[in-house]
Design a protein around this motif. Structure first.
Motif, PDB file in Angstrom:
ATOM      1  N   GLU A  56      -8.592  76.241 121.962  1.00  0.00           N
ATOM      2  CA  GLU A  56      -9.696  76.588 122.863  1.00  0.00           C
ATOM      3  C   GLU A  56      -9.492  75.925 124.215  1.00  0.00           C
ATOM      4  O   GLU A  56      -9.679  76.524 125.259  1.00  0.00           O
ATOM      5  N   GLU A  57      -9.072  74.636 124.184  1.00  0.00           N
ATOM      6  CA  GLU A  57      -8.854  73.906 125.429  1.00  0.00           C
ATOM      7  C   GLU A  57      -7.724  74.519 126.243  1.00  0.00           C
ATOM      8  O   GLU A  57      -7.799  74.638 127.453  1.00  0.00           O
ATOM      9  N   GLU A  58      -6.654  74.917 125.582  1.00  0.00           N
ATOM     10  CA  GLU A  58      -5.524  75.505 126.294  1.00  0.00           C
ATOM     11  C   GLU A  58      -5.896  76.830 126.947  1.00  0.00           C
ATOM     12  O   GLU A  58      -5.326  77.215 127.949  1.00  0.00           O
ATOM     13  N   ARG A  59      -6.858  77.542 126.346  1.00  0.00           N
ATOM     14  CA  ARG A  59      -7.247  78.838 126.904  1.00  0.00           C
ATOM     15  C   ARG A  59      -8.242  78.693 128.057  1.00  0.00           C
ATOM     16  O   ARG A  59      -8.530  79.650 128.750  1.00  0.00           O
ATOM     17  N   LEU A  60      -8.781  77.463 128.230  1.00  0.00           N
ATOM     18  CA  LEU A  60      -9.810  77.268 129.236  1.00  0.00           C
ATOM     19  C   LEU A  60      -9.244  77.476 130.638  1.00  0.00           C
ATOM     20  O   LEU A  60      -8.281  76.830 131.037  1.00  0.00           O
ATOM     21  N   GLU A  61      -9.823  78.385 131.374  1.00  0.00           N
ATOM     22  CA  GLU A  61      -9.471  78.593 132.775  1.00  0.00           C
ATOM     23  C   GLU A  61     -10.762  78.776 133.558  1.00  0.00           C
ATOM     24  O   GLU A  61     -11.712  79.389 133.087  1.00  0.00           O
ATOM     25  N   TYR A  62     -10.776  78.221 134.755  1.00  0.00           N
ATOM     26  CA  TYR A  62     -11.964  78.409 135.588  1.00  0.00           C
ATOM     27  C   TYR A  62     -12.046  79.864 136.024  1.00  0.00           C
ATOM     28  O   TYR A  62     -11.070  80.451 136.496  1.00  0.00           O
ATOM     29  N   GLN A  63     -13.230  80.436 135.870  1.00  0.00           N
ATOM     30  CA  GLN A  63     -13.424  81.844 136.216  1.00  0.00           C
ATOM     31  C   GLN A  63     -13.936  82.027 137.640  1.00  0.00           C
ATOM     32  O   GLN A  63     -13.704  83.058 138.255  1.00  0.00           O
ATOM     33  N   PHE A  64     -14.616  81.009 138.141  1.00  0.00           N
ATOM     34  CA  PHE A  64     -15.317  81.204 139.423  1.00  0.00           C
ATOM     35  C   PHE A  64     -14.850  80.247 140.527  1.00  0.00           C
ATOM     36  O   PHE A  64     -15.087  80.504 141.702  1.00  0.00           O
ATOM     37  N   PHE A  65     -14.213  79.121 140.154  1.00  0.00           N
ATOM     38  CA  PHE A  65     -13.869  78.115 141.151  1.00  0.00           C
ATOM     39  C   PHE A  65     -12.400  77.730 141.047  1.00  0.00           C
ATOM     40  O   PHE A  65     -11.803  77.787 139.975  1.00  0.00           O
ATOM     41  N   GLU A  66     -11.859  77.322 142.178  1.00  0.00           N
ATOM     42  CA  GLU A  66     -10.527  76.735 142.186  1.00  0.00           C
ATOM     43  C   GLU A  66     -10.490  75.632 143.230  1.00  0.00           C
ATOM     44  O   GLU A  66     -11.343  75.582 144.128  1.00  0.00           O
ATOM     45  N   PHE A  67      -9.509  74.743 143.113  1.00  0.00           N
ATOM     46  CA  PHE A  67      -9.432  73.585 143.997  1.00  0.00           C
ATOM     47  C   PHE A  67      -8.412  73.805 145.099  1.00  0.00           C
ATOM     48  O   PHE A  67      -7.377  74.424 144.883  1.00  0.00           O
ATOM     49  N   GLU A  70     -20.166  76.339 135.189  1.00  0.00           N
ATOM     50  CA  GLU A  70     -18.789  75.941 135.434  1.00  0.00           C
ATOM     51  C   GLU A  70     -18.699  74.846 136.487  1.00  0.00           C
ATOM     52  O   GLU A  70     -17.939  73.879 136.339  1.00  0.00           O
ATOM     53  N   LEU A  71     -19.473  74.978 137.548  1.00  0.00           N
ATOM     54  CA  LEU A  71     -19.449  73.963 138.594  1.00  0.00           C
ATOM     55  C   LEU A  71     -20.004  72.639 138.076  1.00  0.00           C
ATOM     56  O   LEU A  71     -19.506  71.563 138.429  1.00  0.00           O
ATOM     57  N   ALA A  72     -21.023  72.712 137.214  1.00  0.00           N
ATOM     58  CA  ALA A  72     -21.564  71.483 136.618  1.00  0.00           C
ATOM     59  C   ALA A  72     -20.500  70.779 135.795  1.00  0.00           C
ATOM     60  O   ALA A  72     -20.340  69.546 135.859  1.00  0.00           O
ATOM     61  N   TYR A  73     -19.742  71.552 135.030  1.00  0.00           N
ATOM     62  CA  TYR A  73     -18.668  70.952 134.230  1.00  0.00           C
ATOM     63  C   TYR A  73     -17.635  70.268 135.134  1.00  0.00           C
ATOM     64  O   TYR A  73     -17.185  69.147 134.872  1.00  0.00           O
ATOM     65  N   ILE A  74     -17.266  70.950 136.220  1.00  0.00           N
ATOM     66  CA  ILE A  74     -16.273  70.394 137.149  1.00  0.00           C
ATOM     67  C   ILE A  74     -16.777  69.067 137.721  1.00  0.00           C
ATOM     68  O   ILE A  74     -16.046  68.070 137.761  1.00  0.00           O
ATOM     69  N   LEU A  75     -18.024  69.039 138.150  1.00  0.00           N
ATOM     70  CA  LEU A  75     -18.575  67.822 138.750  1.00  0.00           C
ATOM     71  C   LEU A  75     -18.639  66.681 137.742  1.00  0.00           C
ATOM     72  O   LEU A  75     -18.255  65.543 138.044  1.00  0.00           O
ATOM     73  N   LEU A  76     -19.115  66.993 136.540  1.00  0.00           N
ATOM     74  CA  LEU A  76     -19.219  65.946 135.526  1.00  0.00           C
ATOM     75  C   LEU A  76     -17.850  65.468 135.080  1.00  0.00           C
ATOM     76  O   LEU A  76     -17.637  64.280 134.822  1.00  0.00           O
ATOM     77  N   ASP A  77     -16.912  66.384 135.004  1.00  0.00           N
ATOM     78  CA  ASP A  77     -15.558  66.011 134.607  1.00  0.00           C
ATOM     79  C   ASP A  77     -14.916  65.114 135.663  1.00  0.00           C
ATOM     80  O   ASP A  77     -14.261  64.121 135.354  1.00  0.00           O
ATOM     81  N   GLU A  78     -15.124  65.456 136.921  1.00  0.00           N
ATOM     82  CA  GLU A  78     -14.572  64.655 138.008  1.00  0.00           C
ATOM     83  C   GLU A  78     -15.232  63.278 138.074  1.00  0.00           C
ATOM     84  O   GLU A  78     -14.569  62.266 138.265  1.00  0.00           O
ATOM     85  N   ARG A  79     -16.551  63.262 137.919  1.00  0.00           N
ATOM     86  CA  ARG A  79     -17.292  62.008 138.074  1.00  0.00           C
ATOM     87  C   ARG A  79     -17.222  61.136 136.825  1.00  0.00           C
ATOM     88  O   ARG A  79     -17.376  59.929 136.890  1.00  0.00           O
ATOM     89  N   GLY A  80     -16.933  61.753 135.693  1.00  0.00           N
ATOM     90  CA  GLY A  80     -17.019  61.017 134.441  1.00  0.00           C
ATOM     91  C   GLY A  80     -15.720  60.912 133.693  1.00  0.00           C
ATOM     92  O   GLY A  80     -15.700  61.038 132.483  1.00  0.00           O
ATOM     93  N   SER A  81     -14.618  60.688 134.394  1.00  0.00           N
ATOM     94  CA  SER A  81     -13.334  60.565 133.711  1.00  0.00           C
ATOM     95  C   SER A  81     -13.287  59.232 132.983  1.00  0.00           C
ATOM     96  O   SER A  81     -12.988  58.205 133.571  1.00  0.00           O
ATOM     97  N   ILE A  82     -13.603  59.235 131.701  1.00  0.00           N
ATOM     98  CA  ILE A  82     -13.725  57.985 130.954  1.00  0.00           C
ATOM     99  C   ILE A  82     -12.924  58.027 129.674  1.00  0.00           C
ATOM    100  O   ILE A  82     -13.372  57.608 128.615  1.00  0.00           O
ATOM    101  N   GLY A  83     -11.730  58.589 129.711  1.00  0.00           N
ATOM    102  CA  GLY A  83     -10.859  58.484 128.561  1.00  0.00           C
ATOM    103  C   GLY A  83     -11.079  59.560 127.526  1.00  0.00           C
ATOM    104  O   GLY A  83     -10.979  60.744 127.813  1.00  0.00           O
TER     105      GLY A  83
END
Length: 462
Positions: free
Chosen positions: A280-291, A88-101
């Motif tokens: 599936e995307e709408e159901r996605l919620e972080y289970q372990f991290f929050e901002f 989950e943390l890897a996804y967060i980091l890649l999503d933050e660093r790789g916002s490319i449309g």
């Protein structure tokens, strides 16, 4: 829940000697957990079907139809996160660093395409002498009895089953990206693509201009919401030239439809995923991290990093179309008709406007191109059509530029670009030349600004 307080990204230099192609390093600060420093964001060529690397890093793909490369994160060995927490943390980091449309970092079985156009095509039992135009563009996957009977009567060589199967196939086909269904265009009436595909871009329409059906395109609201005033004007002109019925939604306010870039904006959101994926995307919620960073999201500048195949913003535009090299564009541009060049002039980026400066339609570029800048105009001043530029509703100019070139505009009538940039000083110095009244000033209130607007209204009322 582990609360992320701050993420710092450090861009690294691309090094081909590294076994892992690291494109960034992340330092994560938490309010209820020790900091994690030195998480390595990397891409690598994919050599197996496994969802995990041999080291246990989870693979994230930017396009599930092309899993040649994956992105992942290598965390320091001393952190005590579980495998699910790392993922989950890897996804967060890649999503933050790789916002490319349009490119998704999600890896999920439902991302894999369920629709395979070639297999579906092979299963269709086409009748002899089948004509793609025999099935109207407004007919979708669910066909009412009246439409079905009309098609069967007009085409006795077609069966009810074939019509159902074909309409369902072409409905799914145009949900794909245009570059994915390009090779199937012979099997689909382009009118249907104009009517039903929401991922068409102005460039793509210009590329296929000889096939564009404006009668169908005028009902494709997601596409209309993105078109320039130039192309919308072309649609309306063609509808009138061909004596076709104009869409009731804008027939009574054609000028507003053409000039207002927010027209149909409520339809502008594109769902690049199918319905199951969206759920599936709408159901996605972080289970372990929050901002704990409020609404702030790192703006992303990974497009500045060269040589990362997975981070494809160097190669693709924000609608997923592959960008062309100079050589490729030269070949295409050389084959364009005069009408195509005219329409392209309204949407070409400054790089291409400069490259083809002796061939583009400068009147169209000056009036409609939203990408024009003052610096670009100054560098190409010998090409500028000032009468057309005067009607540009998007270009931002400085007061100095307007003063310098004011006499070049046609002042026999009000000049919108001058009114949009009108200041008290400009008005007082050139009021004998500039045509403006209270109504025009109000029309461009948003561009002028509150304080300047009030002062100008006072001057006009004197």
């Amino acid at each position: 829940m582990l609360k992320i307080k701050h993420i710092e990204f450090i861009k690294t230099v691309y090094d081909e000697s590294l076994s892992h192609n690291i494109f960034s390093i992340a330092n994560i600060q938490f309010s209820n957990y020790p900091p994690i420093n030195g998480a390595l964001l990397y891409w690598k060529k994919n050599t197996s079907r496994s969802d995990f690397t041999p080291e246990g890093d989870f693979k994230f793909f930017y396009d599930m139809s092309n899993i040649t490369y994956y992105a992942s994160v290598k965390f320091p060995k001393n952190i005590k996160l579980t495998r699910d927490q790392r993922q989950e943390l890897a996804y967060i980091l890649l999503d933050e660093r790789g916002s490319i449309g349009t490119y998704s970092l999600k890896t999920h079985p439902s991302r894999r395409r369920k629709f395979r156009p070639q297999k579906g095509l092979e299963r269709l039992n086409f009748p002899k002498d089948f004509d793609v135009k025999s099935i109207p563009s407004y007919v979708g996957p669910i066909i009412d009895e009246i439409d079905m009977n009309q098609m069967l009567e007009a085409n006795p060589n077609m069966s009810k089953k074939f019509i159902h199967d074909y309409c369902f196939w072409r409905y799914n086909l145009v949900k794909l990206h245009p570059t994915e269904f390009e090779k199937y265009l012979d099997y689909v009436d382009f009118s249907y693509i104009c009517y039903a595909c929401d991922q068409l871009t102005e460039h793509y329409l210009i590329e296929h201009l000889d096939q564009v059906d404006v009668a169908s395109l005028q009902y494709n609201y997601p596409v209309l919401s993105r078109l320039s005033a130039s192309f919308k004007n072309y649609i309306v002109s063609e509808l009138k030239r061909q004596k076709l019925k104009i869409n009731d939604h804008f027939e009574q306010e054609i000028d507003v439809f053409i000039e207002d870039e927010t027209y149909f904006s409520e339809y502008s959101t594109i769902h690049l995923l199918d319905d199951d994926d969206i759920e599936e995307e709408e159901r996605l919620e972080y289970q372990f991290f929050e901002f704990e960073r409020g609404q702030f999201k790192w703006s992303g500048s990974e497009h500045m990093v060269k040589g990362i195949p997975s981070l494809a913003s160097q190669i693709y535009d924000d609608m997923g179309f592959r960008k062309r090299s100079n050589k490729e564009m030269d070949a295409y541009f050389g084959a364009y008709t005069e009408q195509q060049i005219k329409l392209l002039s309204a949407v070409l980026e400054p790089h291409w406007l400069h490259r083809y400066r002796d061939k583009i339609d400068w009147q169209t570029a000056c009036q409609y191109n939203e990408l024009l800048t003052e610096d670009f105009l100054s560098a190409h001043i010998q090409y500028v059509e000032f009468e057309a530029l005067g009607n540009n509703l998007w270009c931002e100019l400085s007061e100095d530029f307007i003063k310098k070139y004011l006499k070049h505009f046609n002042h026999n009538q009000p000049v919108p670009i001058i009114i949009r940039h009108l200041t008290e000083e400009l008005y007082l110095n050139f009021k004998d030349m500039i045509k403006v009244d209270s109504d025009l000033l109000f029309q461009y209130y948003d561009a002028i600004g509150d304080d300047e607007y009030e002062r100008l209204q006072e001057l006009l009322s004197e």
